[in-house]
Structures are given as C-alpha cells and as structure tokens.
Design a protein around this motif. Structure first.
Motif, PDB file in Angstrom:
ATOM      1  N   ASP A 193      -0.135   0.463 -18.478  1.00 30.59           N
ATOM      2  CA  ASP A 193      -0.280  -0.075 -17.128  1.00 30.59           C
ATOM      3  C   ASP A 193       1.112  -0.432 -16.629  1.00 30.59           C
ATOM      4  OD1 ASP A 193      -3.029   0.126 -17.254  1.00 30.59           O
ATOM      5  OD2 ASP A 193      -3.299  -1.929 -17.967  1.00 30.59           O
ATOM      6  N   HIS A 195       3.463  -2.464 -13.978  1.00 32.53           N
ATOM      7  CA  HIS A 195       3.472  -3.627 -13.100  1.00 32.53           C
ATOM      8  C   HIS A 195       4.785  -3.645 -12.311  1.00 32.53           C
ATOM      9  CE1 HIS A 195       0.044  -5.409 -15.378  1.00 32.53           C
ATOM     10  NE2 HIS A 195       0.621  -4.780 -16.386  1.00 32.53           N
ATOM     11  N   THR A 212       3.260  -3.836  -1.576  1.00 31.86           N
ATOM     12  CA  THR A 212       1.983  -3.152  -1.356  1.00 31.86           C
ATOM     13  C   THR A 212       2.219  -1.704  -0.966  1.00 31.86           C
ATOM     14  OG1 THR A 212       0.909  -5.213  -0.657  1.00 31.86           O
ATOM     15  CG2 THR A 212      -0.152  -3.149  -0.024  1.00 31.86           C
ATOM     16  N   ARG A 215       3.578   0.278  -3.955  1.00 36.89           N
ATOM     17  CA  ARG A 215       2.507   0.534  -4.908  1.00 36.89           C
ATOM     18  C   ARG A 215       1.593   1.649  -4.424  1.00 36.89           C
ATOM     19  NH1 ARG A 215      -3.287   0.657  -5.088  1.00 36.89           N
ATOM     20  NH2 ARG A 215      -3.829   0.470  -7.292  1.00 36.89           N
ATOM     21  N   GLU A 216       1.207   1.623  -3.160  1.00 36.82           N
ATOM     22  CA  GLU A 216       0.311   2.650  -2.613  1.00 36.82           C
ATOM     23  C   GLU A 216       0.968   4.028  -2.663  1.00 36.82           C
ATOM     24  OE1 GLU A 216      -0.709   1.245   1.249  1.00 36.82           O
ATOM     25  OE2 GLU A 216      -2.214  -0.189   0.507  1.00 36.82           O
ATOM     26  N   GLN A 219       1.128   5.135  -6.410  1.00 35.66           N
ATOM     27  CA  GLN A 219      -0.196   5.446  -6.933  1.00 35.66           C
ATOM     28  C   GLN A 219      -0.695   6.793  -6.419  1.00 35.66           C
ATOM     29  OE1 GLN A 219      -2.373   3.032  -9.174  1.00 35.66           O
ATOM     30  NE2 GLN A 219      -2.397   5.221  -9.589  1.00 35.66           N
ATOM     31  N   SER A 226      -1.956   3.597 -13.921  1.00 30.56           N
ATOM     32  CA  SER A 226      -2.489   2.404 -13.265  1.00 30.56           C
ATOM     33  C   SER A 226      -1.307   1.544 -12.833  1.00 30.56           C
ATOM     34  CB  SER A 226      -3.391   1.626 -14.229  1.00 30.56           C
ATOM     35  OG  SER A 226      -3.785   0.394 -13.663  1.00 30.56           O
ATOM     36  N   ASP A 228       0.055  -1.811 -10.477  1.00 31.15           N
ATOM     37  CA  ASP A 228      -0.183  -2.972  -9.623  1.00 31.15           C
ATOM     38  C   ASP A 228       1.160  -3.644  -9.354  1.00 31.15           C
ATOM     39  OD1 ASP A 228       0.523  -4.460 -11.827  1.00 31.15           O
ATOM     40  OD2 ASP A 228      -1.500  -5.170 -12.251  1.00 31.15           O
ATOM     41  N   THR A 230       3.436  -7.595  -8.631  1.00 33.79           N
ATOM     42  CA  THR A 230       3.516  -9.051  -8.646  1.00 33.79           C
ATOM     43  C   THR A 230       4.707  -9.485  -7.811  1.00 33.79           C
ATOM     44  OG1 THR A 230       2.525  -9.259 -10.846  1.00 33.79           O
ATOM     45  CG2 THR A 230       3.885 -11.094 -10.086  1.00 33.79           C
ATOM     46  N   LYS A 248       1.717 -11.482 -17.697  1.00 37.28           N
ATOM     47  CA  LYS A 248       1.236 -10.096 -17.705  1.00 37.28           C
ATOM     48  C   LYS A 248       1.328  -9.440 -19.086  1.00 37.28           C
ATOM     49  CE  LYS A 248       0.371  -9.942 -13.264  1.00 37.28           C
ATOM     50  NZ  LYS A 248      -1.009  -9.766 -12.746  1.00 37.28           N
TER      51      LYS A 248
END
Length: 288
Positions: A193, A195, A212, A215-216, A219, A226, A228, A230, A248
């Motif tokens: 994963d 982060h 955001t 990340r989008e 992805q 995966s 995400d 922070t 995390k």
C-alpha cells in the motif's frame, strides 16, 4: 545490477538479505563493494621553503588490502552457506575491493556500472550513542545518481514483498510524477500500500486538495497499487513524519533529491540521521 557496499559490520547482513531477494526477483547480479583507506605519510618533516614530499607506504597498503580481502572471503563463505541452506536465493554475485575513501569509491563505482539499486545497511534504533546513518551514507545520498535503499539493522522485513506499507513524499511538482514512476519500476511485482504525504507541514485546505488531486491522478495511471494520502500535522517536520510512520506502520519511506528541495527540509545529514535514529524504517532515495 544491485550494488551492496559492505564494511563487514553486523548490520551489513540485513542489506545482503534484502539486496539478494531484490536481485533474484529482478534477475540481476549482485556486486559487493568494500573500500578501504590507506593514508599517505610524509617522507620527512618540512621546514620553511622546503617542499613536502609524500611517500606511499606500500607495505601498509598491502596489509590493508590483505585484511579487506580476508574479510570479504569470510563474508563470501557466509553468503555461500546461506545460499546452500536456502536462506538466500541463488543469485550470481561478485565482489570488488577498492582503495580510497568509501563515499568516493562507492559513487565512482556506481557511476561506472549504473546499478538499478544500491542497498546499504545502517545501524539500528538501539544504537543510542552512535551516529546512525553515518557520514558515508549521508554523502552518497546527496551524490547518488542511482536509487538507494538504506536498511536499518532492526528493519522488520527481509524482502520488499514483506513491506506492506510504503510512504512517498510529495512536494507538488511534476518531478513527483517522474519519481513515482521510478518507484513503481523498483517495486514491480510487489504489492505494498502506498501512502502519499506532503513535505509542507502547513495543515491547510490547499494541501489536502493538492494531495487529493495527486492521489487521483496516480491511482488512475497506476491502478495496480492501492494509494491513499495523509496531510501531516502542523508541527516540527521530523516529529510529524515520525507520528505518520507510527500511525500508518510505514515500512519504507521514499524521498526524492529533486533540486535538494527535500534534502534541504529533511535530507541534509543532521536531519536524516535524527530521523533514522528514532526509527527502524527503511529509507528509499530516488535521485533527480
């Protein structure tokens, strides 16, 4: 080729384990490199107006090389034993011994051979009174043109496949995308994963919006991972990273050396040593 600089310390073996596993996964050869330094001495004392002359002590140099070679051969016996027992994968490997300052010789060799990854062992969290990352690793971090993985002695995994959580530092510029692509090439075949975290510790709306969007985008282009993010707490950067790593359960922190932007904030020698001094988290450095 995977380059593993060694100084024959106890913590070198963990770097060997992870380096061999990575080489096996990527069908690569391993090369061990040891650099030893032999001082030049003056042939005589100098007086004003008298030019000093250096004399190279061939006997001392030969003895230093002999010690390094003997240590390398002992390490080779240990490696061969682990391979025969199935404790290490059967990877083709070789070694080289060079005279000179370790940081200079490691960088010179890496520039010649261009390894896909440099793996270096570092001291562990328990070494309270020692300089963890060391001047050699700090120098190489700032000069390397190859990805470098710094492995603390007490790191909890022996293979990238066991590293479940990987952090990637974002500085909100296009070079993030280049570095992230390099990261995905390094960990292809593994499935941690990922982060994302921001370098700025200003906890404001814009950081969250930008993270955001990053990340989008990532992805969408790297759907096999995966991802995400922070937003770090608004505090001292070192403390914020430590808190993030603990919450995390981060196994590997990934940083880039782009324009020294992160080196300036995090990765100058004193801060890097402090960061690793308080953690057993591996550090993956992706050069600009």
């Amino acid at each position: 080729m995977v380059l593993i600089p060694v100084d024959f310390s106890d913590y070198s073996m963990r770097a060997c384990e992870i380096g061999f596993d990575y080489a096996f996964k990527n069908d690569a050869e391993v090369v061990f490199l040891n650099a030893y330094h032999t001082s030049h001495i003056y042939s005589s004392l100098s007086y004003l107006g008298v030019k000093q002359e250096f004399r190279f002590d061939k006997e001392a140099a030969s003895a230093a090389f002999g010690r390094a070679e003997a240590e390398m051969l002992r390490m080779k016996e240990v490696i061969d034993g682990k391979i025969s027992k199935g404790e290490l994968p059967a990877v083709k490997y070789d070694y080289t011994i060079r005279e000179g300052l370790p940081e200079d010789e490691i960088i010179a060799y890496a520039n010649e051979r261009k390894p896909s990854l440099i793996v270096m062992g570092t001291r562990g969290k328990s070494r309270k009174n020692l300089d963890l990352i060391g001047s050699v690793t700090a120098e190489i971090i700032e000069m390397t043109k190859s990805p470098l993985l710094a492995i603390p002695e007490q790191v909890t995994f022996k293979s990238f496949k066991d590293a479940e959580h990987l952090a990637f530092a974002v500085s909100f510029n296009k070079h993030d995308l280049v570095a992230f692509d390099c990261l995905t090439q390094l960990i292809r075949g593994y499935n941690p994963d990922i982060h994302l975290f921001n370098i700025s510790t200003s906890h404001d709306e814009w950081n969250e919006i930008r993270l955001t969007g990053t990340r989008e985008y990532l992805q969408k282009h790297y759907p096999d991972f995966s991802i995400d993010f922070t937003v770090l707490d608004d505090m001292d950067l070192l403390l914020a990273i430590e808190k993030f790593v603990q919450e995390k359960q981060i196994d590997v922190i990934t940083l880039t050396t782009y324009r020294h932007s992160i080196i300036t904030r995090i990765f100058n020698p004193s801060i890097a040593r402090k960061m690793l001094f308080h953690t057993n988290t591996a550090l993956l450095v992706i050069p600009d």
